[in-house]
Design an enzyme around this catalytic site. Structure first.
Site, short mmCIF file in Angstrom:
data_model
loop_
_atom_site.label_atom_id
_atom_site.label_comp_id
_atom_site.label_asym_id
_atom_site.label_seq_id
_atom_site.Cartn_x
_atom_site.Cartn_y
_atom_site.Cartn_z
N HIS A 108 -3.13 2.02 8.35
CA HIS A 108 -4.20 1.27 7.69
C HIS A 108 -4.40 -0.04 8.43
O HIS A 108 -3.43 -0.74 8.74
CB HIS A 108 -3.80 1.00 6.22
CG HIS A 108 -4.63 -0.07 5.57
ND1 HIS A 108 -6.00 0.00 5.49
CD2 HIS A 108 -4.28 -1.25 5.01
CE1 HIS A 108 -6.45 -1.09 4.88
NE2 HIS A 108 -5.43 -1.87 4.59
N GLU A 167 0.82 -1.22 0.00
CA GLU A 167 0.00 0.00 0.00
C GLU A 167 0.86 1.27 0.00
O GLU A 167 0.34 2.36 0.25
CB GLU A 167 -0.95 0.02 1.21
CG GLU A 167 -1.94 -1.12 1.29
CD GLU A 167 -3.01 -1.11 0.20
OE1 GLU A 167 -2.96 -0.23 -0.68
OE2 GLU A 167 -3.85 -2.00 0.22
N HIS A 182 -7.66 -3.36 9.51
CA HIS A 182 -8.86 -4.08 9.07
C HIS A 182 -9.81 -4.33 10.25
O HIS A 182 -9.97 -5.48 10.67
CB HIS A 182 -8.45 -5.43 8.46
CG HIS A 182 -7.61 -5.36 7.23
ND1 HIS A 182 -7.00 -6.47 6.66
CD2 HIS A 182 -7.26 -4.31 6.43
CE1 HIS A 182 -6.32 -6.12 5.58
NE2 HIS A 182 -6.44 -4.82 5.42
N HIS A 223 -12.84 -3.56 2.79
CA HIS A 223 -11.40 -3.75 2.98
C HIS A 223 -10.93 -3.26 4.35
O HIS A 223 -10.38 -4.04 5.13
CB HIS A 223 -10.64 -3.06 1.84
CG HIS A 223 -9.16 -3.21 1.92
ND1 HIS A 223 -8.30 -2.97 0.87
CD2 HIS A 223 -8.34 -3.55 2.95
CE1 HIS A 223 -7.06 -3.19 1.25
NE2 HIS A 223 -7.05 -3.54 2.51
P1 13P Z 1 0.93 -5.49 2.98
O1 13P Z 1 1.32 -6.80 3.67
O2 13P Z 1 1.56 -5.39 1.62
O3 13P Z 1 1.19 -4.32 3.87
O4 13P Z 1 -0.64 -5.55 2.71
C1 13P Z 1 -1.55 -5.68 3.75
C2 13P Z 1 -2.83 -4.97 3.47
O5 13P Z 1 -3.58 -4.72 4.41
C3 13P Z 1 -3.16 -4.57 2.10
O6 13P Z 1 -4.20 -3.66 2.08
ZN ZN Z 2 -5.52 -3.81 3.83
#
Ligand code: 13P
Ligand code: ZN
Length: 264
Positions: free
Chosen positions: A139, A116, A141, A211
């Site tokens: 970022h 990202e 989840h 996401h």
């Molecule tokens: P990365 O392992 O490349 O950081 O990706 C994780 C992710 O959450 C992608 O949106």
């Molecule tokens: Zn992600």
């Protein structure tokens, strides 16, 4: 001697602390989530002289406002629980070139940055271009917020913001600009990066459909706390729905009173 740089070490310790929270919260399945922090003020002189430890990597767009800037970035495919215990085995320092067209890994191990990175750097670049001092992009989840993003009803910035605000007073106070919403895009793409920047014009937090979520800010712990507050509101809403009723939510007057009381 970066090992002895106390300002940098303090920043890395905060990143490690937050990475641990992301795992404990259940927001960081497998390699889910990534963190980038602009550490330029802490390392400026030392890092400009450092020899790269991996090949140059071209950036997908020119990052004109990040020239010579240095970031700690979590590695692609790395797990947050291990970023927490070993930040230098699961992330690295990258330096943006003087012309803003490529970056090099300069410390400590050649750990390839998150997929990202286009979104993270585009956000940092945009925020610098408009004079905002945000150093952090986080970022992650969060299960409850992602669940809400599976309904068209909540993929509207005003709808999701007002609902989350109305669950607890703190949410209105802590996230005064509300959430921007980005319709589903393939992770790691410039389309996702560009759509995210568009939302940053009016928000500090951006919701990625089906996401996850992204927060920008000055401090990484603060970014975590903001997402945690939004997640708490989402949990209250979903818990009420699971108990068989739709929560009333605070009234518009109650929300407006907070704006006056807290000078929002
Ligand atoms: P990365 O392992 O490349 O950081 O990706 C994780 C992710 O959450 C992608 O949106
Ligand atoms: Zn992600």
């Amino acid at each position: 001697m970066l090992e002895k740089n106390e300002v940098l070490n303090t920043e890395i310790a905060k990143i490690a602390e937050v990475a641990g929270y992301l795992w404990i919260k259940g927001w960081a399945e497998y390699n889910g989530g990534n963190i980038s922090v602009n550490v330029t003020p802490a390392v400026e002189d030392e890092c400009q002289k450092m020899t790269p430890i991996a090949d140059k990597i071209s950036l997908p767009a020119v990052m004109g406002h990040l020239k010579d800037n240095v970031f700690y970035v979590t590695g692609t495919g790395k797990r947050m629980r291990y970023v927490s215990s070993s930040p230098w085995e699961n992330g690295s320092l990258i330096r943006i070139s003087h012309d803003g067209t490529y970056y090099e890994i300069i410390y400590k191990n050649p750990i390839r940055p998150t997929s990202e990175l286009p979104s993270h750097l585009s956000m940092h670049n945009y925020l610098r271009s408009i004079g905002r001092k945000n150093n952090v992009v986080l970022h992650t989840h969060p299960t409850d917020l992602i669940a809400l993003s599976h309904s068209q009803k909540w993929l509207d910035s005003d709808a999701i913001t007002n609902m989350l605000w109305s669950m607890i007073p703190e949410c209105r106070i802590i996230t005064p600009k509300g959430l921007g919403v980005v319709p589903y895009e393939i992770p790691g793409t410039m389309d996702l990066a560009n759509a995210t920047i568009e939302q940053l014009k009016n928000h500090d937090i951006v919701f990625w459909e089906k996401h996850g979520i992204l927060a920008t800010g000055i401090d990484v712990v603060d970014c975590f706390d903001v997402i945690d507050t939004l997640s708490k509101s989402a949990q209250i809403y979903l818990n009420a729905r699971m108990a068989g009723f739709t929560p009333e939510g605070m009234t518009e007057t109650q929300l407006d009173d907070l704006v006056t009381a807290f000078h929002l």
